[in-house]
Scaffold this active site. Structure first.
Site, mmCIF file in Angstrom:
data_model
loop_
_atom_site.group_PDB
_atom_site.id
_atom_site.type_symbol
_atom_site.label_atom_id
_atom_site.label_comp_id
_atom_site.label_asym_id
_atom_site.label_seq_id
_atom_site.Cartn_x
_atom_site.Cartn_y
_atom_site.Cartn_z
ATOM 1 N N ASP A 85 0.799 -1.224 0.000
ATOM 2 C CA ASP A 85 0.000 0.000 0.000
ATOM 3 C C ASP A 85 0.831 1.273 0.000
ATOM 4 O OD1 ASP A 85 -2.014 -1.811 0.118
ATOM 5 O OD2 ASP A 85 -2.958 -1.025 1.922
ATOM 6 N N GLU A 448 -7.503 3.236 -0.616
ATOM 7 C CA GLU A 448 -7.214 4.015 0.586
ATOM 8 C C GLU A 448 -6.872 5.440 0.187
ATOM 9 O OE1 GLU A 448 -4.106 2.068 2.723
ATOM 10 O OE2 GLU A 448 -5.414 0.487 3.482
ATOM 11 N N SER A 474 -6.102 4.350 5.099
ATOM 12 C CA SER A 474 -4.960 3.657 5.665
ATOM 13 C C SER A 474 -5.078 3.656 7.176
ATOM 14 C CB SER A 474 -3.675 4.373 5.249
ATOM 15 O OG SER A 474 -2.591 3.963 6.052
#
Length: 571
Positions: A85, A448, A474
């Site tokens: 991520d 996110e 997140s």
């Protein structure tokens, strides 16, 4: 001791004259007849070079092989993917993140099914690889042990500990003219000093806590940082432990009961964990044939004290939690306070209560508080519902001082539009930023929004605006940021009908989020509304959009164990 393979899946590839061709492959790889007669244990790693979260995993997985061999099994190593991520964040790559959870689970399932492995040890490091791997374990229901590869150590910058969150926020400070470029460059070079996943109580560490709380990890295993030498002995013991589970035929669904999911949700709340846990816990439960939705998670969050002072809302990182006694100390505190079910089994073969019985409270630390003196009487994560989110939404309140916000909407139909407005300094104090068509189906992929939220914080607007989205946040996000709004815009949820200037009221104390527009006006807008086509009309994202369910049920892509007619472990 010798194992009777007559009821193990690996008999289909290793036992009887008709399996001579299969055995020929094993001999080609250097196995002996004795090796082939032993149980086959899949040892899966999400290791790769994509980010420091994953770079230490393969070495740990190789040590686990040694533990399997010591305990009388034959390990079979393989790898799965990750989408990291921190690198996918803030651009179209983030659409791949949540989708990767399903691909990880599917790829492990297919490898184990295809090769008929009898048990599984899994090593994961980055956000989606943790739930993806545990989903596969529950789906296959072979004896399994999950191992987190460990967190990164904090970096040091100007005499203080820093994490990647500080770098994301410094981008916003730079855009606001409050951080010189040379300072930003100096920070980016020291924020992540080596191997391991992000150090705060973000999604990876949250799900690592879940893995211990739910009983799939060895006690005390997951908070030791990746660079610590003890990680290798943890890996070796995981290999031994899975063989003990195989001997007892103790399986993930025996361990991960509804009560175990409730324990895990309480640990998330107590540690101020990532809102993504409210997406992953229902998905894990689905694999076990248990209905456990956002509403169930929310009720547990609401009734659990917030006791661990962890970033991003607090002061400490995973290294400090480990030094204070780790997840076991958090659970001991909650158990003694009457918040956990101590009768749940764990991969040790003992119950949670038995495992924690001898653990004493550590008075020499201030990372974890007693339940009698919590940071907050309710969890660090709160669920919301109301006219803007009939199916629910979620917000992380850990570290927040004001829990009520009302303001005019400022609408964007994708994250890029919102980030450009933040970078262009056109967001006004008091606004409620609405980012829609970023849900599981509409994104597709439920991105996110850390790049946007961190930039807001860096500009000093973090507690002066609210952000509402059908996408995700997140675990490093802080501020009044509400995600998982459902139904999502792509499904015609109320968030699709919001217009600039509409007033939105959020009350995290009461658990409500409402669009202050009359039913008549909304009905007229709905009559005009047209579904919006996303840009991914082929490939994995198209296929995901066609099969994914709503966020409040975990954004899963198949019916789960409730629809099974047979279980792999019993083939």
């Amino acid at each position: 001791m010798p194992f009777d393979k007559s009821r193990l899946p690996s008999r289909h590839v290793s036992v009887g004259p008709e399996r001579a061709p299969h055995r020929s492959y094993f001999y080609a790889m250097g196995l002996s007849a004795e090796d082939i007669a032993r149980p086959f244990v899949g040892v899966v790693s999400a290791g790769n070079d994509s980010a420091p979260c994953n770079t230490a995993l393969d070495a740990q997985a190789d040590v686990a092989r040694e533990g399997v061999i010591e305990a009388g099994g034959t390990p079979r190593r393989f790898n799965t993917i990750t989408v990291t991520d921190g690198i996918a964040m803030g651009h179209q790559g983030m659409k791949s993140s949540l989708v990767s959870r399903e691909v990880i689970a599917d790829s492990i399932e297919l490898s184990v099914r295809g090769h008929c492995y009898d048990a599984l040890v899994g090593f994961a490091g980055c956000d989606k690889s943790l739930p993806g791997m545990m989903m596969a374990m529950l789906r296959l229901n072979v004896p399994s042990v999950f191992v987190y590869g460990g967190s990164i150590l904090p970096g040091r910058f100007r005499g203080r500990d820093v994490t990647v969150k500080d770098v994301f926020e410094a981008v916003g400070q730079h855009a606001a003219g409050r951080c010189p470029l040379e300072e930003l460059i100096a920070l980016e070079k020291v924020a992540c000093p080596g191997h391991g996943a992000c150090g705060g109580q973000y999604t990876a560490n949250t799900m690592a806590c879940v893995a211990e709380a739910i009983g799939l990890s060895l006690p005390g295993a997951n908070m030791a940082p990746a660079p610590y030498p003890e990680r290798m002995e943890i890996a070796r013991e995981a290999g031994r432990a899975v063989m003990r589970l195989l001997e007892r035929n103790l399986r993930p669904r025996d361990i991960c009961t509804r009560a175990a999911f409730a324990n895990a949700a309480r640990v998330v709340a107590a540690t101020g964990g990532s809102t993504n846990a409210a997406l992953h816990l229902p998905a894990l439960a689905n694999e076990a044939g248990i209905r456990f939705t956002l509403a169930d998670v929310a009720e547990l969050f609401r009734t659990t004290p917030y006791i661990a002072d962890l970033q991003p809302g607090g002061r400490y990182v995973a290294r400090d939690l480990h030094a204070a006694g780790g997840v076991q100390m958090v659970m001991k505190t909650l158990l003694d306070g009457g918040f956990l079910d101590g009768d749940c089994l764990t991969v040790t073969g003992r119950t949670l209560g038995e495992m924690l019985r001898g653990l004493a409270w550590r008075s020499d630390q201030d990372v974890i508080r007693p339940v009698s003196n919590p940071l907050s009487p309710t969890g660090g994560v709160v669920a919301l519902s109301g006219s803007l989110a009939p199916d629910g939404a979620i917000v992380k309140v850990a570290g927040m001082t004001s829990l009520v916000f009302e303001g005019p909407a400022r609408c964007f139909d994708c994250e890029e539009e919102a980030f450009a407005a933040v970078e262009g300094r056109t967001i006004r104090e008091g606004e409620v930023i609405v980012i829609r068509y970023e849900g599981p189906r509409g994104g597709p992929g439920m991105r996110e929004m850390l790049a946007t939220t961190a930039a807001l914080y860096g500009q000093g607007l973090g507690d002066r605006v609210a952000l509402v989205t059908d996408g995700r946040f997140s675990g490093a996000t802080r501020g009044f940021c509400i995600g998982h709004v459902g139904p999502e815009a792509a499904d015609g949820g109320p968030i699709a009908l919001v217009e600039d200037g509409d007033r939105i009221r959020i009350d995290a104390e009461a658990g409500t989020i409402d669009l202050l527009v009359s039913d008549e006006v909304l009905a007229a807008r709905r009559a005009r509304w047209q579904p919006r086509q996303h840009d991914y009309q082929s490939g994995a994202l198209w296929r995901y959009a066609k099969t994914v369910g709503p966020a409040h049920e975990g954004a899963v892509t198949h019916p789960g164990a409730a629809a099974e007619t047979h279980c792999f472990a019993d083939i």
